[in-house]
Design a protein around this motif. Structure first.
Motif, PDB file in Angstrom:
ATOM      1  N   THR A  42       0.656  -0.988  -0.185  1.00 30.10           N
ATOM      2  CA  THR A  42       0.008   0.070  -0.076  1.00 30.10           C
ATOM      3  C   THR A  42       0.793   1.306   0.110  1.00 30.10           C
ATOM      4  OG1 THR A  42      -0.043  -0.071   2.504  1.00 30.10           O
ATOM      5  CG2 THR A  42      -1.969  -1.028   1.176  1.00 30.10           C
ATOM      6  N   ASP A  43       2.152   1.083  -0.108  1.00 29.98           N
ATOM      7  CA  ASP A  43       3.355   2.113  -0.003  1.00 29.98           C
ATOM      8  C   ASP A  43       2.728   3.241   1.384  1.00 29.98           C
ATOM      9  OD1 ASP A  43       5.143   3.830  -0.489  1.00 29.98           O
ATOM     10  OD2 ASP A  43       4.080   5.166  -2.111  1.00 29.98           O
ATOM     11  N   PHE A  45      -6.204   2.732  14.016  1.00 30.04           N
ATOM     12  CA  PHE A  45      -6.741   1.424  14.538  1.00 30.04           C
ATOM     13  C   PHE A  45      -6.580   1.101  15.866  1.00 30.04           C
ATOM     14  CE2 PHE A  45      -2.462   0.888  12.705  1.00 30.04           C
ATOM     15  CZ  PHE A  45      -2.023  -0.316  13.636  1.00 30.04           C
ATOM     16  N   GLU A  46      -7.365   0.317  16.382  1.00 34.75           N
ATOM     17  CA  GLU A  46      -7.204  -0.196  17.650  1.00 34.75           C
ATOM     18  C   GLU A  46      -6.453  -1.641  17.693  1.00 34.75           C
ATOM     19  OE1 GLU A  46     -10.661   0.494  19.860  1.00 34.75           O
ATOM     20  OE2 GLU A  46     -10.764   2.281  19.913  1.00 34.75           O
ATOM     21  N   TYR A  84       7.512  -5.783   8.716  1.00 38.36           N
ATOM     22  CA  TYR A  84       6.922  -6.336   7.700  1.00 38.36           C
ATOM     23  C   TYR A  84       7.782  -7.556   7.160  1.00 38.36           C
ATOM     24  CZ  TYR A  84       4.383  -7.086   3.258  1.00 38.36           C
ATOM     25  OH  TYR A  84       3.981  -7.487   2.068  1.00 38.36           O
ATOM     26  N   ASP A  85       7.074  -8.652   7.099  1.00 39.91           N
ATOM     27  CA  ASP A  85       7.517  -9.860   6.342  1.00 39.91           C
ATOM     28  C   ASP A  85       7.400  -9.746   4.922  1.00 39.91           C
ATOM     29  OD1 ASP A  85       7.868 -12.338   5.343  1.00 39.91           O
ATOM     30  OD2 ASP A  85       7.854 -13.265   7.333  1.00 39.91           O
ATOM     31  N   THR A  86       8.190  -9.491   4.050  1.00 41.19           N
ATOM     32  CA  THR A  86       7.882  -9.287   2.457  1.00 41.19           C
ATOM     33  C   THR A  86       7.518 -10.802   2.181  1.00 41.19           C
ATOM     34  OG1 THR A  86      10.347  -9.493   2.211  1.00 41.19           O
ATOM     35  CG2 THR A  86       9.408  -7.331   2.296  1.00 41.19           C
ATOM     36  N   LYS A  87       8.082 -11.519   2.651  1.00 40.96           N
ATOM     37  CA  LYS A  87       7.756 -13.184   1.943  1.00 40.96           C
ATOM     38  C   LYS A  87       6.352 -13.723   2.231  1.00 40.96           C
ATOM     39  CE  LYS A  87      12.795 -14.327   1.874  1.00 40.96           C
ATOM     40  NZ  LYS A  87      12.818 -13.899   0.287  1.00 40.96           N
ATOM     41  N   LYS A  88       5.862 -13.795   3.687  1.00 42.84           N
ATOM     42  CA  LYS A  88       4.722 -14.155   4.030  1.00 42.84           C
ATOM     43  C   LYS A  88       3.522 -13.130   3.891  1.00 42.84           C
ATOM     44  CE  LYS A  88       6.942 -17.374   7.208  1.00 42.84           C
ATOM     45  NZ  LYS A  88       8.358 -17.002   6.918  1.00 42.84           N
ATOM     46  N   ASP A  89       3.959 -11.716   3.719  1.00 42.01           N
ATOM     47  CA  ASP A  89       2.988 -10.535   3.740  1.00 42.01           C
ATOM     48  C   ASP A  89       2.250 -10.661   5.164  1.00 42.01           C
ATOM     49  OD1 ASP A  89       1.514  -8.555   2.576  1.00 42.01           O
ATOM     50  OD2 ASP A  89      -0.066  -9.879   1.979  1.00 42.01           O
ATOM     51  N   SER A 116      -1.495  -7.872   7.269  1.00 46.00           N
ATOM     52  CA  SER A 116      -0.704  -6.833   6.827  1.00 46.00           C
ATOM     53  C   SER A 116      -1.673  -5.662   6.215  1.00 46.00           C
ATOM     54  CB  SER A 116       0.269  -7.036   5.622  1.00 46.00           C
ATOM     55  OG  SER A 116      -0.188  -7.565   4.377  1.00 46.00           O
ATOM     56  N   LYS A 117      -3.028  -6.037   6.280  1.00 48.60           N
ATOM     57  CA  LYS A 117      -4.142  -5.352   5.504  1.00 48.60           C
ATOM     58  C   LYS A 117      -4.844  -4.565   6.779  1.00 48.60           C
ATOM     59  CE  LYS A 117      -4.426  -7.544   1.135  1.00 48.60           C
ATOM     60  NZ  LYS A 117      -3.197  -8.285   1.434  1.00 48.60           N
ATOM     61  N   TYR A 118      -5.018  -3.373   6.698  1.00 47.96           N
ATOM     62  CA  TYR A 118      -5.951  -2.751   7.784  1.00 47.96           C
ATOM     63  C   TYR A 118      -7.164  -3.565   7.869  1.00 47.96           C
ATOM     64  CZ  TYR A 118      -9.047   0.837   9.661  1.00 47.96           C
ATOM     65  OH  TYR A 118      -9.751   1.713  10.386  1.00 47.96           O
ATOM     66  N   PRO A 119      -7.715  -3.692   9.000  1.00 48.45           N
ATOM     67  CA  PRO A 119      -7.396  -3.147  10.242  1.00 48.45           C
ATOM     68  C   PRO A 119      -6.274  -4.064  11.201  1.00 48.45           C
ATOM     69  CG  PRO A 119      -9.411  -4.330  10.582  1.00 48.45           C
ATOM     70  CD  PRO A 119      -9.197  -4.500   9.223  1.00 48.45           C
ATOM     71  N   PHE A 120      -5.506  -4.757  10.401  1.00 51.36           N
ATOM     72  CA  PHE A 120      -4.531  -5.613  11.227  1.00 51.36           C
ATOM     73  C   PHE A 120      -4.724  -6.708  11.966  1.00 51.36           C
ATOM     74  CE2 PHE A 120      -3.058  -1.319   9.874  1.00 51.36           C
ATOM     75  CZ  PHE A 120      -2.266  -1.529   8.690  1.00 51.36           C
ATOM     76  N   LYS A 121      -5.747  -7.692  11.673  1.00 52.58           N
ATOM     77  CA  LYS A 121      -6.316  -8.591  12.441  1.00 52.58           C
ATOM     78  C   LYS A 121      -5.288  -9.536  13.133  1.00 52.58           C
ATOM     79  CE  LYS A 121     -10.978  -8.548  10.859  1.00 52.58           C
ATOM     80  NZ  LYS A 121     -12.069  -9.237  10.185  1.00 52.58           N
ATOM     81  N   GLU A 122      -5.051  -9.906  14.267  1.00 58.03           N
ATOM     82  CA  GLU A 122      -4.129 -11.158  14.607  1.00 58.03           C
ATOM     83  C   GLU A 122      -4.418 -12.281  14.041  1.00 58.03           C
ATOM     84  OE1 GLU A 122      -2.238 -10.540  18.487  1.00 58.03           O
ATOM     85  OE2 GLU A 122      -3.174 -12.610  18.970  1.00 58.03           O
TER      86      GLU A 122
END
Length: 249
Positions: free
Chosen positions: A67-68, A94-95, A108-113, A129-135
């Motif tokens: 997402t730059d 985000f919370e 950020y892990d570029t291989k596993k995203d 890695s995408k909003y809202p960044f769920k665990e």
């Protein structure tokens, strides 16, 4: 072991470093002083900055290539922020929850995203890695001889080795961690990089790691082995451009 270290003037309250396409970004801490910054790699001068509201204590920060954007944690508010890398415009907030309900380091892990997040305990949280960044899951940072290692701080994923580098609060060492299970693979002793005996009373602990990839190389080292990084500390007067080399290399 490290070699061919180079110093660049910098005076910061660094909580996190991240380098992408030659641009060095930093998250700084303290209430009323926390910022997101882009730094000049040659001298540490601030090119642009964004001030966080005074109620937030800035912590780790990571660059997200898909997402730059830059994603930043805060210490105790359980709130994170997403910024445009060019303008530093705030795009999202985000919370989140962690083991300690604090945010310390993120990378950020570029291989596993995925994102890896630390919270001052021995736990690493793995987020989407995408909003809202769920665990997705958690894992424990553990050494075969020592056992679980707590106070894991700043994090940096190393694509060349598919490992994570981590600062440990008030330790003069960097851990190299397996992202699959949290096992410590190597420990790099940086005591003599900026020896405690030479520090002023205001110079705080080692904190801040950013890997130098092929896209980011500006100053090069002669040897090809090892992990090339920038490192610094909280309120340290310098940032160091070094290579981490295993003892058996």
């Amino acid at each position: 072991m490290l070699f061919n270290s180079r110093t660049k003037y910098l005076h910061i309250k660094s909580q996190g470093l991240t380098l992408h396409h030659g641009k060095l970004y930093e998250s700084t801490g303290m209430y009323g002083e926390s910022q997101v910054r882009q730094l000049d790699r040659s001298n540490g001068n601030v090119i642009q900055s964004y001030d966080l509201p005074s109620k937030y204590f800035g912590e780790g920060m990571a660059y997200l290539p898909p997402t730059d954007t830059l994603v930043q944690l805060t210490w105790k508010r359980r709130v994170g922020f997403v910024y445009n890398t060019s303008t530093f415009d705030l795009l999202e907030s985000f919370e989140y929850e962690t083991t300690t309900n604090e945010g310390w380091g993120i990378t950020y892990d570029t291989k596993k995203d995925v994102l890896y997040v630390s919270d001052g305990s021995s736990t690493l949280h793995v987020w989407e890695s995408k909003y809202p960044f769920k665990e997705i899951k958690t894992m424990t940072v553990s050494d075969e001889e020592i056992g679980p290692i707590s106070q894991i701080n700043e994090l940096e994923y190393i694509p060349q080795t598919n490992t994570i580098l981590a600062n440990v609060w008030y330790k003069n060492a960097i851990l190299e961690i397996d992202p699959l299970d949290g096992n410590v693979m190597n420990i790099y002793d940086l005591t003599e990089l900026y020896p405690p005996r030479n520090r002023s009373m205001n110079d705080d602990c080692l904190n801040g790691i950013s890997v130098v990839t092929d896209d980011d190389k500006k100053d090069t080292f002669d040897a090809d082995d090892g992990i090339e990084v920038y490192v610094t500390g909280k309120l340290w007067p310098n940032m160091y451009h070094i290579k981490l080399v295993k003892d058996d290399e």
